[in-house]
Design a protein around this motif. Structure first.
Motif, PDB file in Angstrom:
ATOM      1  N   GLY A  88       0.775  -1.238   0.000  1.00  0.00           N
ATOM      2  CA  GLY A  88       0.000   0.000   0.000  1.00  0.00           C
ATOM      3  C   GLY A  88       0.800   1.278   0.000  1.00  0.00           C
ATOM      4  N   LEU A  89       2.128   1.199   0.068  1.00  0.00           N
ATOM      5  CA  LEU A  89       2.950   2.408   0.010  1.00  0.00           C
ATOM      6  C   LEU A  89       3.106   2.873  -1.428  1.00  0.00           C
ATOM      7  N   LYS A  90       3.386   4.160  -1.596  1.00  0.00           N
ATOM      8  CA  LYS A  90       3.610   4.717  -2.930  1.00  0.00           C
ATOM      9  C   LYS A  90       4.837   5.612  -2.900  1.00  0.00           C
ATOM     10  N   THR A  91       5.525   5.684  -4.044  1.00  0.00           N
ATOM     11  CA  THR A  91       6.644   6.621  -4.149  1.00  0.00           C
ATOM     12  C   THR A  91       6.129   8.036  -3.926  1.00  0.00           C
ATOM     13  N   GLY A  92       6.817   8.783  -3.080  1.00  0.00           N
ATOM     14  CA  GLY A  92       6.382  10.133  -2.713  1.00  0.00           C
ATOM     15  C   GLY A  92       5.729  10.196  -1.341  1.00  0.00           C
ATOM     16  N   LYS A 121       5.291  10.070   2.619  1.00  0.00           N
ATOM     17  CA  LYS A 121       6.149  10.471   3.737  1.00  0.00           C
ATOM     18  C   LYS A 121       5.691   9.701   4.971  1.00  0.00           C
ATOM     19  N   ILE A 122       6.512   8.757   5.420  1.00  0.00           N
ATOM     20  CA  ILE A 122       6.174   7.963   6.609  1.00  0.00           C
ATOM     21  C   ILE A 122       6.496   8.805   7.840  1.00  0.00           C
ATOM     22  N   VAL A 123       5.481   9.119   8.632  1.00  0.00           N
ATOM     23  CA  VAL A 123       5.681  10.014   9.777  1.00  0.00           C
ATOM     24  C   VAL A 123       5.658   9.277  11.105  1.00  0.00           C
ATOM     25  N   ALA A 124       5.172   8.027  11.126  1.00  0.00           N
ATOM     26  CA  ALA A 124       5.107   7.289  12.396  1.00  0.00           C
ATOM     27  C   ALA A 124       5.111   5.796  12.112  1.00  0.00           C
ATOM     28  N   VAL A 125       5.638   5.035  13.063  1.00  0.00           N
ATOM     29  CA  VAL A 125       5.624   3.577  13.014  1.00  0.00           C
ATOM     30  C   VAL A 125       4.949   3.080  14.282  1.00  0.00           C
ATOM     31  N   ASN A 126       3.875   2.317  14.118  1.00  0.00           N
ATOM     32  CA  ASN A 126       3.083   1.828  15.258  1.00  0.00           C
ATOM     33  C   ASN A 126       2.622   2.968  16.157  1.00  0.00           C
ATOM     34  N   GLY A 127       2.285   4.099  15.536  1.00  0.00           N
ATOM     35  CA  GLY A 127       1.781   5.244  16.277  1.00  0.00           C
ATOM     36  C   GLY A 127       2.844   6.101  16.926  1.00  0.00           C
ATOM     37  N   LYS A 128       4.103   5.726  16.823  1.00  0.00           N
ATOM     38  CA  LYS A 128       5.200   6.480  17.428  1.00  0.00           C
ATOM     39  C   LYS A 128       5.893   7.299  16.350  1.00  0.00           C
ATOM     40  N   ALA A 129       6.074   8.593  16.620  1.00  0.00           N
ATOM     41  CA  ALA A 129       6.666   9.489  15.628  1.00  0.00           C
ATOM     42  C   ALA A 129       8.033   8.981  15.186  1.00  0.00           C
ATOM     43  N   LEU A 130       8.271   9.033  13.884  1.00  0.00           N
ATOM     44  CA  LEU A 130       9.522   8.544  13.321  1.00  0.00           C
ATOM     45  C   LEU A 130      10.641   9.530  13.626  1.00  0.00           C
ATOM     46  N   THR A 131      11.716   9.050  14.260  1.00  0.00           N
ATOM     47  CA  THR A 131      12.886   9.892  14.539  1.00  0.00           C
ATOM     48  C   THR A 131      14.113   9.432  13.762  1.00  0.00           C
ATOM     49  N   ARG A 132      14.160   8.134  13.444  1.00  0.00           N
ATOM     50  CA  ARG A 132      15.263   7.590  12.658  1.00  0.00           C
ATOM     51  C   ARG A 132      14.692   6.852  11.446  1.00  0.00           C
ATOM     52  N   VAL A 170       1.189   7.397   7.212  1.00  0.00           N
ATOM     53  CA  VAL A 170       1.769   7.980   6.002  1.00  0.00           C
ATOM     54  C   VAL A 170       1.049   9.273   5.652  1.00  0.00           C
ATOM     55  N   GLU A 171       1.837  10.285   5.260  1.00  0.00           N
ATOM     56  CA  GLU A 171       1.267  11.509   4.697  1.00  0.00           C
ATOM     57  C   GLU A 171       1.264  11.379   3.179  1.00  0.00           C
ATOM     58  N   ARG A 172       0.084  11.551   2.588  1.00  0.00           N
ATOM     59  CA  ARG A 172      -0.061  11.453   1.131  1.00  0.00           C
ATOM     60  C   ARG A 172      -1.133  12.434   0.679  1.00  0.00           C
ATOM     61  N   GLY A 173      -0.728  13.382  -0.168  1.00  0.00           N
ATOM     62  CA  GLY A 173      -1.690  14.347  -0.693  1.00  0.00           C
ATOM     63  C   GLY A 173      -2.363  15.171   0.387  1.00  0.00           C
ATOM     64  N   ARG A 216      -3.271   5.142   7.230  1.00  0.00           N
ATOM     65  CA  ARG A 216      -2.686   4.008   7.949  1.00  0.00           C
ATOM     66  C   ARG A 216      -2.424   2.888   6.949  1.00  0.00           C
ATOM     67  N   ILE A 217      -1.174   2.417   6.919  1.00  0.00           N
ATOM     68  CA  ILE A 217      -0.789   1.305   6.044  1.00  0.00           C
ATOM     69  C   ILE A 217      -0.419   0.130   6.943  1.00  0.00           C
ATOM     70  N   ASP A 218      -1.244  -0.911   6.939  1.00  0.00           N
ATOM     71  CA  ASP A 218      -0.963  -2.088   7.763  1.00  0.00           C
ATOM     72  C   ASP A 218       0.170  -2.903   7.160  1.00  0.00           C
ATOM     73  N   ILE A 219       1.030  -3.406   8.029  1.00  0.00           N
ATOM     74  CA  ILE A 219       2.196  -4.178   7.607  1.00  0.00           C
ATOM     75  C   ILE A 219       1.890  -5.657   7.790  1.00  0.00           C
ATOM     76  N   PRO A 220       1.978  -6.466   6.745  1.00  0.00           N
ATOM     77  CA  PRO A 220       1.680  -7.902   6.893  1.00  0.00           C
ATOM     78  C   PRO A 220       2.640  -8.563   7.876  1.00  0.00           C
TER      79      PRO A 220
END
Length: 437
Positions: free
Chosen positions: A150-154, A156-167, A186-189, A194-198
């Motif tokens: 479900g991800l697309k080029t462009g 911007k992943i801003v959080a992983v499991n609800g925790k803000a991305l720092t690295r 993910v920020e898009r447009g 929310r993009i679930d990870i298998p």
């Protein structure tokens, strides 16, 4: 030459780990007055050796393990001649259960200590290098697998499991690859999705040849070093140039260059460049490998967190024990059928490939430290012929007050050896299958 370097690193790493593991058994046995007959790094036939005191020290021709032969103990040598004789005070079987338990655990304990020391040392001397989350400012380039989830080029992943991305590295952290129910924000447009990870993402990463990272940042760039013998140099390209278009396709990120040249092998392309506020167009013939002969100077900041010695101890220990935690979580995924065993396991060929075809001491010690923790974990598994199998039987004796018979221990050892040999064959099969996949 590349193969020799890989094999050399593998043999050195395994020799270190096997050596300290067997040394743990030897020192514990001698501390309790047990006679150690043999100490070997590698399995027979013997290449070289010497005798010091009561112990014969040797190097074997098969460098995939080692052993310590302790008098009065049924081990991988399957020597049971002592069984019909009166127990001697210096024999393993004559000692209290708690002493035998420490001797068996000696190798595992020393491997854990070795792994911790390596990671503490790396943390202290090098710190922790990482890519900051601001690499995400221009969004990501999504691989084919990333697009499938479900991800697309462009994006911007801003959080992983609800925790803000720092690295940036947290995008493929152990919580993502080995956890359950993980997700990206993910920020898009202008919207957040929310993009679930298998749960089997780590298995898919192992099976699929992506030709690059799962996701990577979109890098702004300029022309760096130009190959003096390449077509770009022949056309007049210089370091510091900025490529703005290729065959009228706008170029902003380095990945745009790769995409624009992907189907142009052997063809001549028009490359628009900006140099000192002037625009010029160069006609460049693309090589059969889809390149024009320059290295990109990427806007790729790397940050380093530095630690004092005492700060390095908990950080290094956490990194070391994190590897064991990863092993446990991986086994859990296998049991839940979220991960196939062949996607998680590997043998000597895979380990050699991990070390790489160039001798990098930092990478060597990182891999050796990780393998030390893996070796400790695998040896602790309750399988006869492994240290964990002996621990299991000693604990049974301590709880029940009944010691398993020598006949039972011999049979268990044989069953364990068959299991281990079967696992080794399977590991070699997996390695070979991955090469031809």
């Amino acid at each position: 030459m590349d193969i020799l370097i890989m094999v050399g690193q593998l043999l050195l790493g395994l020799s270190i780990l096997v050596g300290v593991h067997e040394l743990g058994h030897l020192l514990a046995a001698k501390a309790f007055g047990m006679r150690v007959e043999k100490f070997s790094i590698g399995f027979p036939p013997k290449i070289a050796g010497f005798k010091w005191g009561e112990t014969e020290y040797s190097v074997g021709a098969v460098p995939l393990g080692g052993f310590v032969k302790i008098s009065g103990m049924i081990d991988e040598s399957m020597d049971k001649e002592f069984a019909d004789k009166e127990p001697q005070p210096y024999e393993y079987r004559s000692k209290p259960a708690w002493q035998r338990l420490i001797v068996i655990m000696g190798g595992i304990i020393v491997n854990v200590i070795t792994g911790i020391i390596i990671f503490v040392g790396l943390t202290y001397w090098l710190g922790e290098q990482y890519y900051p989350a601001r690499l995400m400012d221009n969004g990501i380039v999504a691989s084919s697998l990333a697009q499938e989830i479900g991800l697309k080029t462009g994006d911007k992943i801003v959080a992983v499991n609800g925790k803000a991305l720092t690295r940036f590295d947290d995008i493929t952290s152990r919580d993502v690859l080995l956890g359950s129910g993980a997700y990206y924000t993910v920020e898009r447009g202008g919207e957040q999705l929310r993009i679930d990870i298998p749960n089997d993402l780590i298995g898919q990463l192992s099976r699929k040849k992506l030709g690059g990272p799962f996701v990577e940042p979109r890098f702004l760039f300029s022309v760096g070093q130009v190959d003096p013998k390449g077509p770009a140099a022949a056309a007049g390209m210089q370091a510091g140039d900025k490529i703005t278009a290729i065959d009228q396709m706008p170029i902003v990120y380095f990945q745009d260059v790769q995409q624009a040249l992907s189907d142009k092998a052997g063809k001549t392309v028009n490359v628009a460049i900006s140099r000192k506020n002037t625009i010029d167009t160069l006609q460049i013939t693309v090589t059969e490998q889809g390149r024009i002969g320059f290295a990109a100077d990427l806007d790729r900041p790397v940050e380093t967190a530095h630690f004092g010695f005492w700060e390095s101890v908990p950080h290094g220990a956490t990194a070391a024990f994190g590897i064991i935690a990863d092993q446990i979580r991986a086994f859990g995924k296998i049991f839940k059928r979220e991960l196939r065993a062949e996607d998680s396991l590997g043998g000597p060929i895979l380990m050699a490939q991990m070390f790489g075809a160039t001798w990098d001491w930092v990478r060597f010690w990182r891999i050796t430290g990780a393998l030390s923790m893996v070796l400790a974990f695998m040896n602790f598994l309750p399988i006869p012929a492994l240290d964990g199998g002996h621990v299991m039987f000693i604990l049974f004796e301590m709880v029940s007050g009944r010691k398993p018979s020598d006949k039972f221990m011999g049979t268990a050892q044989q069953v364990g050896m068959i299991l281990l040999l079967s696992l080794m064959v399977f590991a070699f099969y997996v390695d070979i299958a991955k090469i031809f996949r």
